[in-house]
Design an enzyme around this catalytic site. Sequence first.
Site, PDB file in Angstrom:
ATOM      1  N   ARG A 123       0.834  -1.211   0.000  1.00 15.43           N
ATOM      2  CA  ARG A 123       0.000   0.000   0.000  1.00 15.43           C
ATOM      3  C   ARG A 123       0.873   1.268   0.000  1.00 15.43           C
ATOM      4  O   ARG A 123       0.565   2.251   0.651  1.00 15.43           O
ATOM      5  CB  ARG A 123      -0.946   0.012   1.216  1.00 15.43           C
ATOM      6  CG  ARG A 123      -1.796  -1.263   1.341  1.00 15.43           C
ATOM      7  CD  ARG A 123      -2.889  -1.347   0.318  1.00 15.43           C
ATOM      8  NE  ARG A 123      -3.956  -0.414   0.512  1.00 15.43           N
ATOM      9  CZ  ARG A 123      -5.052  -0.649   1.224  1.00 15.43           C
ATOM     10  NH1 ARG A 123      -5.245  -1.790   1.799  1.00 15.43           N
ATOM     11  NH2 ARG A 123      -5.983   0.276   1.330  1.00 15.43           N
ATOM     12  N   ARG A 169      -2.945   7.274   1.472  1.00 16.35           N
ATOM     13  CA  ARG A 169      -3.284   8.490   2.212  1.00 16.35           C
ATOM     14  C   ARG A 169      -2.188   9.047   3.101  1.00 16.35           C
ATOM     15  O   ARG A 169      -2.286  10.171   3.558  1.00 16.35           O
ATOM     16  CB  ARG A 169      -4.548   8.227   3.044  1.00 16.35           C
ATOM     17  CG  ARG A 169      -5.792   8.184   2.184  1.00 16.35           C
ATOM     18  CD  ARG A 169      -6.958   7.575   2.934  1.00 16.35           C
ATOM     19  NE  ARG A 169      -6.674   6.187   3.212  1.00 16.35           N
ATOM     20  CZ  ARG A 169      -7.546   5.335   3.762  1.00 16.35           C
ATOM     21  NH1 ARG A 169      -8.723   5.752   4.120  1.00 16.35           N
ATOM     22  NH2 ARG A 169      -7.203   4.080   3.974  1.00 16.35           N
ATOM     23  N   ARG A 205      -6.612  12.480  -4.655  1.00 14.80           N
ATOM     24  CA  ARG A 205      -7.826  11.818  -4.156  1.00 14.80           C
ATOM     25  C   ARG A 205      -8.966  12.822  -3.973  1.00 14.80           C
ATOM     26  O   ARG A 205     -10.131  12.494  -4.218  1.00 14.80           O
ATOM     27  CB  ARG A 205      -7.493  11.141  -2.825  1.00 14.80           C
ATOM     28  CG  ARG A 205      -8.644  10.424  -2.142  1.00 14.80           C
ATOM     29  CD  ARG A 205      -9.052   9.190  -2.900  1.00 14.80           C
ATOM     30  NE  ARG A 205      -9.882   8.318  -2.074  1.00 14.80           N
ATOM     31  CZ  ARG A 205     -11.210   8.237  -2.177  1.00 14.80           C
ATOM     32  NH1 ARG A 205     -11.855   8.979  -3.046  1.00 14.80           N
ATOM     33  NH2 ARG A 205     -11.894   7.405  -1.410  1.00 14.80           N
ATOM     34  N   ASP A 213      -7.638  -1.919  -6.778  1.00 14.57           N
ATOM     35  CA  ASP A 213      -8.124  -2.487  -5.520  1.00 14.57           C
ATOM     36  C   ASP A 213      -8.615  -3.908  -5.741  1.00 14.57           C
ATOM     37  O   ASP A 213      -9.046  -4.252  -6.837  1.00 14.57           O
ATOM     38  CB  ASP A 213      -9.258  -1.638  -4.932  1.00 14.57           C
ATOM     39  CG  ASP A 213      -9.461  -1.950  -3.457  1.00 14.57           C
ATOM     40  OD1 ASP A 213      -8.737  -1.396  -2.622  1.00 14.57           O
ATOM     41  OD2 ASP A 213     -10.319  -2.802  -3.144  1.00 14.57           O
ATOM     42  N   TYR A 271     -15.760 -10.288   1.392  1.00  6.69           N
ATOM     43  CA  TYR A 271     -16.398  -8.979   1.164  1.00  6.69           C
ATOM     44  C   TYR A 271     -17.714  -9.147   0.407  1.00  6.69           C
ATOM     45  O   TYR A 271     -18.708  -8.473   0.691  1.00  6.69           O
ATOM     46  CB  TYR A 271     -15.468  -8.047   0.378  1.00  6.69           C
ATOM     47  CG  TYR A 271     -14.314  -7.515   1.196  1.00  6.69           C
ATOM     48  CD1 TYR A 271     -14.472  -6.423   2.039  1.00  6.69           C
ATOM     49  CD2 TYR A 271     -13.060  -8.121   1.145  1.00  6.69           C
ATOM     50  CE1 TYR A 271     -13.424  -5.945   2.801  1.00  6.69           C
ATOM     51  CE2 TYR A 271     -12.000  -7.653   1.897  1.00  6.69           C
ATOM     52  CZ  TYR A 271     -12.182  -6.565   2.729  1.00  6.69           C
ATOM     53  OH  TYR A 271     -11.148  -6.099   3.490  1.00  6.69           O
TER      54      TYR A 271
END
Length: 337
Positions: free
Chosen positions: A21, A25, A34, A71, A146
């Site tokens: 990752r 952020r 973003r 993703d 998920y």
Amino acid sequence: MKLMRVLEGQTLSPPPIWLMRQAGRYLPEYREVRAKQPDFINFCLNPEAAAEVTFQPIRRYGLDASIVFADILLIPHGLGQKVWFEKGEGPKLEPIGLEDLNTLSIERSREVLQPVMETLKILRSGLPEETALIGFCGAPWTVATYMIEGGGSKDRFKARSLAWAEPDKFDALMDLLADASAAYLADQVRAGADVVKIFDSWADGLPDPLFDRVVIRPTRRIMERLKADGVTAPVIGFPKGSGPQMVRYAEQTGVNCLSLDHGVDTAWAASALPKTLPVQGQLDPAVLHAGGAALDLEIDRLLSAWADRPYVFNLGHGIHLDTPPENVTRLIERVRG
Ligand code: CP3
């Protein structure tokens, strides 16, 4: 490319380094892009924007590998399930039942995910020659949790119960996800990825029979499909939290490198895994967040523990979003001596 040499079995000192990752952020330049991309799925499927944020950590740190910005939930999206991200809440999916599998289409998924191939082409032509390009997907089990739970969940209870209750239908879902993932990974390699990684982030807490059915078997199916498709790029497997089950995973799936989480007993893994199997990872994202002397000590411990075998320096899981970017600078400088 240093990463490729290690995946071929060479021991390099210093080892190559990249971070799970690494685009995200914790970087102010990511947050800037973003802010102009309110919809996360559309952001992942926007080749210029996705390539831009993939380049950011390479420009800033000169890492040895670049992982395409995308993703693991793009597969359910591509297959036809509704997926969205709510601010501060993580991913949401309209849960599907095992009776709905016929609504999912691999053809559609390949088409919808074409923009990721465009991103890879931009990356391959813009990255430094020595920087390896990594493509990825989520493993069938992790993605299925998920899809069934409708988002992240604490212990994947609903997915586990369904795997026990409806083995045939559940295994059919695993097969479908394995086939969709193999097609997606093969497309990524053809678009320029040098290596691919399969993220099984929720491979922990599974009894042996389930681990074999939902983790090992679908992963091996992906490996077989890739081979049949003529794909020779190495594959990194990440069965996070699987503990001793990872020995079987490595043997039976045939992945070319094992990515280890930070909870793995280092001395045990070093003796239990074949000496020739390249390994990656283990740095606790929390010690990278903490920084300072604790970080230095952990870096030194891992460098010395893995000095005598093919090793890729990396985290045991994704970088934490509050990590000071200067701690990453400190990490890379120390690893490279
Ligand atoms: O540099 C990179 O690695 C970027 C590419 C990447 C992303 N997600 C971008 C992303 C990769 C390799 C992933 C993998 C991923 N996605 C996993 C497996 C690895 C892991 O960390 O276990 C999982 C489980 C997901 C699913 C997912 N995506 C979650 C749970 C979330 C929300 C929570 C979180 O970590 O932010 C996402 C969103 C997401 N994917 C973000 C990024 C940069 C943050 C989105 C934002 O900017 O708001």
